[in-house]
Enzyme design. Structure first.
Site, PDB file in Angstrom:
ATOM      1  N   ASP A 169     -10.545   2.963   3.683  1.00 51.28           N
ATOM      2  CA  ASP A 169      -9.455   2.336   2.998  1.00 51.28           C
ATOM      3  C   ASP A 169     -10.213   1.365   1.806  1.00 51.28           C
ATOM      4  O   ASP A 169      -9.612   0.587   1.344  1.00 51.28           O
ATOM      5  CB  ASP A 169      -8.325   1.354   3.688  1.00 51.28           C
ATOM      6  CG  ASP A 169      -9.094   1.084   5.208  1.00 51.28           C
ATOM      7  OD1 ASP A 169     -10.271   1.131   5.020  1.00 51.28           O
ATOM      8  OD2 ASP A 169      -8.293   0.512   5.995  1.00 51.28           O
TER       9      ASP A 169
ATOM     10  N   HIS B 192      -8.158  -3.206  15.296  1.00 46.76           N
ATOM     11  CA  HIS B 192      -7.759  -4.590  15.374  1.00 46.76           C
ATOM     12  C   HIS B 192      -7.161  -4.948  17.016  1.00 46.76           C
ATOM     13  O   HIS B 192      -6.799  -5.944  16.907  1.00 46.76           O
ATOM     14  CB  HIS B 192      -6.419  -4.546  14.405  1.00 46.76           C
ATOM     15  CG  HIS B 192      -6.770  -4.309  12.803  1.00 46.76           C
ATOM     16  ND1 HIS B 192      -7.924  -5.260  12.303  1.00 46.76           N
ATOM     17  CD2 HIS B 192      -6.307  -3.547  11.962  1.00 46.76           C
ATOM     18  CE1 HIS B 192      -7.722  -4.691  11.104  1.00 46.76           C
ATOM     19  NE2 HIS B 192      -7.009  -3.842  10.813  1.00 46.76           N
TER      20      HIS B 192
ATOM     21  N   ASP C   8     -14.479  -0.011   7.637  1.00 46.92           N
ATOM     22  CA  ASP C   8     -12.914  -0.012   7.518  1.00 46.92           C
ATOM     23  C   ASP C   8     -12.798  -1.450   6.589  1.00 46.92           C
ATOM     24  O   ASP C   8     -13.302  -2.235   6.624  1.00 46.92           O
ATOM     25  CB  ASP C   8     -12.093  -0.097   8.683  1.00 46.92           C
ATOM     26  CG  ASP C   8     -10.708  -0.144   8.243  1.00 46.92           C
ATOM     27  OD1 ASP C   8      -9.890   1.087   8.288  1.00 46.92           O
ATOM     28  OD2 ASP C   8      -9.924  -1.266   7.686  1.00 46.92           O
TER      29      ASP C   8
ATOM     30  N   HIS D 119     -10.615  -3.451   6.255  1.00 41.71           N
ATOM     31  CA  HIS D 119      -9.971  -4.538   7.072  1.00 41.71           C
ATOM     32  C   HIS D 119     -11.120  -5.242   8.116  1.00 41.71           C
ATOM     33  O   HIS D 119     -11.855  -4.325   8.465  1.00 41.71           O
ATOM     34  CB  HIS D 119      -8.819  -4.286   7.608  1.00 41.71           C
ATOM     35  CG  HIS D 119      -7.703  -3.833   6.511  1.00 41.71           C
ATOM     36  ND1 HIS D 119      -7.266  -2.146   6.388  1.00 41.71           N
ATOM     37  CD2 HIS D 119      -6.921  -4.290   5.878  1.00 41.71           C
ATOM     38  CE1 HIS D 119      -6.473  -2.255   5.530  1.00 41.71           C
ATOM     39  NE2 HIS D 119      -6.320  -3.503   5.087  1.00 41.71           N
TER      40      HIS D 119
HETATM   41  N1  6DK Z   1      -0.412  -6.843   6.683  1.00 34.68           N
HETATM   42  C1  6DK Z   1      -6.504  -0.719   9.291  1.00 34.68           C
HETATM   43  O1  6DK Z   1      -6.510   0.036   8.315  1.00 34.68           O
HETATM   44  C2  6DK Z   1      -5.069  -1.296   9.419  1.00 34.68           C
HETATM   45  O2  6DK Z   1      -7.480  -1.704   9.496  1.00 34.68           O
HETATM   46  C3  6DK Z   1      -4.725  -2.066   8.576  1.00 34.68           C
HETATM   47  C4  6DK Z   1      -3.413  -3.071   8.646  1.00 34.68           C
HETATM   48  C5  6DK Z   1      -3.085  -3.589   7.189  1.00 34.68           C
HETATM   49  C6  6DK Z   1      -1.503  -4.112   7.252  1.00 34.68           C
HETATM   50  C7  6DK Z   1      -1.194  -4.641   6.028  1.00 34.68           C
HETATM   51  C8  6DK Z   1      -1.241  -6.079   5.831  1.00 34.68           C
HETATM   52  C9  6DK Z   1      -0.300  -8.157   6.757  1.00 34.68           C
HETATM   53  C10 6DK Z   1      -0.880  -8.819   5.900  1.00 34.68           C
HETATM   54  C11 6DK Z   1      -0.549 -10.269   6.051  1.00 34.68           C
HETATM   55  C12 6DK Z   1       0.141 -10.875   6.809  1.00 34.68           C
HETATM   56  C13 6DK Z   1       0.886  -9.869   7.608  1.00 34.68           C
HETATM   57  C14 6DK Z   1       0.797  -8.707   7.463  1.00 34.68           C
HETATM   58  F1  6DK Z   1      -6.513  -0.495  11.776  1.00 34.68           F
HETATM   59  C15 6DK Z   1      -6.635   0.400  10.915  1.00 34.68           C
HETATM   60  F2  6DK Z   1      -5.618   1.078  10.631  1.00 34.68           F
HETATM   61  F3  6DK Z   1      -7.719   0.906  10.652  1.00 34.68           F
HETATM   62  O3  6DK Z   1      -2.006  -6.674   5.090  1.00 34.68           O
HETATM   63 ZN    ZN Z   2      -8.304  -0.706   7.392  1.00 34.45          ZN
END
Ligand code: 6DK
Ligand code: ZN
Length: 368
Positions: free
Chosen positions: A267, A142, A179, A181
């Site tokens: 995930d 990210h 992943d 996400h």
């Molecule tokens: N938070 C990852 O697995 C990280 O891709 C995933 C992060 C997810 C955070 C949870 C989430 C929000 C949603 C909407 C608005 C604010 C916050 F990078 C990796 F670790 F790999 O959905």
């Molecule tokens: Zn992720």
């Protein structure tokens, strides 16, 4: 045949703070608990690789910290400087979005993660090993040029890709991100670059918000070289197998990369608390087989896998073991959780899942 493997104990010491995803706060009803992205899950995966005996079949590759210059191939000096400064503070800091706390010394851990992705890429491109898995922490996919977010500090796979191009004589790189996400970091960093194909398979509307749409296909000269496969929730091995056959394999065959880097998250797994997919260890192994075969049939095809997310402390280790086993072509242990998740079904490809995959597959024809 040899497969490289990299883990460093300090990855298991990366501190994501207390509070499940954001700071615990009685006012909003959140009691303190271990962070969902705490390092234990990856440490457990490493320990299973060791205890299962798979480690005996792998070639251990040493990590090293990425230098400031290596980080600056991807990130702005302001971002690197801010992480260095916050990491030196007794209370630690945040990767950039206010939801990604880190403890003191996180810069050193994150720089080792990015440098370890580089080290594995060097080992593979030089031919020291045939392919390799870098089990790094924190994740990176990210992170964009100017900030970290979503638990990510530096974009490990992007730093490795840029290093391969700058130092190792590699021209065409494909970054394949499964992943759950969206791989927004590589999409943004390489948006205008036709020498790097960025392909992300993710659950639509999961994270980051409003990111990973089918119509985001790259910019300028890079148009066509970013491919998103946003999936509905509820996809299992059937949907993932179908997209492996109809998107991943043909995209890699058309692009003919010198190097494939997989952003490997678990995930999308059937027990993950942060998403709603149902991939099993068998499904992950099938994804590996697909990219391994695709890389092998590309003229210079090399394959490096770099760890991203995965939040089931029970299931991530078995998905990871199946992944590295598939890479190495060595079976050491049956997944004891598989009968439980398999019995629940969800492995069949459903019509609406097929539609989502077909929409992305239709864009592969534009790749060259
Ligand atoms: N938070 C990852 O697995 C990280 O891709 C995933 C992060 C997810 C955070 C949870 C989430 C929000 C949603 C909407 C608005 C604010 C916050 F990078 C990796 F670790 F790999 O959905
Ligand atoms: Zn992720």
């Amino acid at each position: 045949m040899s497969t490289g493997y990299l883990w460093h104990e300090v990855f298991g010491w990366h501190d994501t703070g207390s509070g499940p995803l954001f700071p615990a706060d009685p006012a909003i009803g959140i009691a303190p608990m271990p962070h969902l992205a705490n390092s234990d899950t990856k440490r457990r995966m490493h320990e299973l690789v060791a205890v299962s005996g798979l480690l005996d079949h792998l070639t251990r590759i040493e990590g090293r910290p990425a230098t400031r210059e290596e980080l600056l191939r991807v990130h702005t000096p302001e971002h690197v400087d801010r992480i260095v400064a916050e990491s030196a503070s007794a209370r630690g800091g945040d990767a950039g979005d206010g939801f990604s706390a880190f403890g003191r010394g996180a810069y050193e851990v994150a720089a080792l993660g990015a440098g370890s992705a580089i080290a594995m890429t060097e080992a593979v491109v030089s031919g020291r090993v045939d392919d390799g898995y870098a089990l790094v922490n924190p994740a990176g996919h990210h992170a964009v040029a100017g900030t970290g977010m979503g638990f990510c500090i530096f974009n490990n796979v992007a730093v490795a890709a840029r290093h391969a191009q700058a130092e190792l004589g590699v021209e065409r790189v494909a970054i394949v991100d499964w992943d759950v996400h969206h791989g927004n970091g590589a999409q943004a960093i390489f948006a205008a670059d036709p020498s790097v194909l960025t392909l992300s398979v993710h659950q639509a509307n999961c994270f980051p918000p409003d990111s990973g749409h089918l119509h985001q296909r790259g910019e300028g000269a890079g148009h066509g070289y970013n491919l998103n496969v946003p999936l509905p929730p509820g996809c299992g091995d059937g949907a993932y197998g179908y997209l492996a056959e109809t998107v991943l394999a043909p995209a890699l065959a058309a692009f003919e990369p010198d190097l494939v880097i997989v952003a490997s998250g678990f995930d999308a797994g059937a027990m993950d608390p942060l998403a709603r997919q149902m991939v099993t260890s068998t499904g992950f192994a099938h994804l590996v087989d697909t990219v391994r075969d695709a890389a092998a049939s590309s003229p210079q095809g090399r394959l490096v896998m770099v760890q991203e997310g995965g939040y089931s402390p029970l299931y991530v280790p078995f998905c990871g073991l199946a992944t590295i086993s598939a890479l190495a072509g060595v079976h050491v242990l049956d997944d004891p959780v598989l009968p439980i998740v398999a019995a629940q079904g969800g492995a069949d490809l459903l019509p609406h899942q097929r539609e989502a995959v077909d929409a992305a597959a239709a864009l592969v024809a534009d790749l060259r």
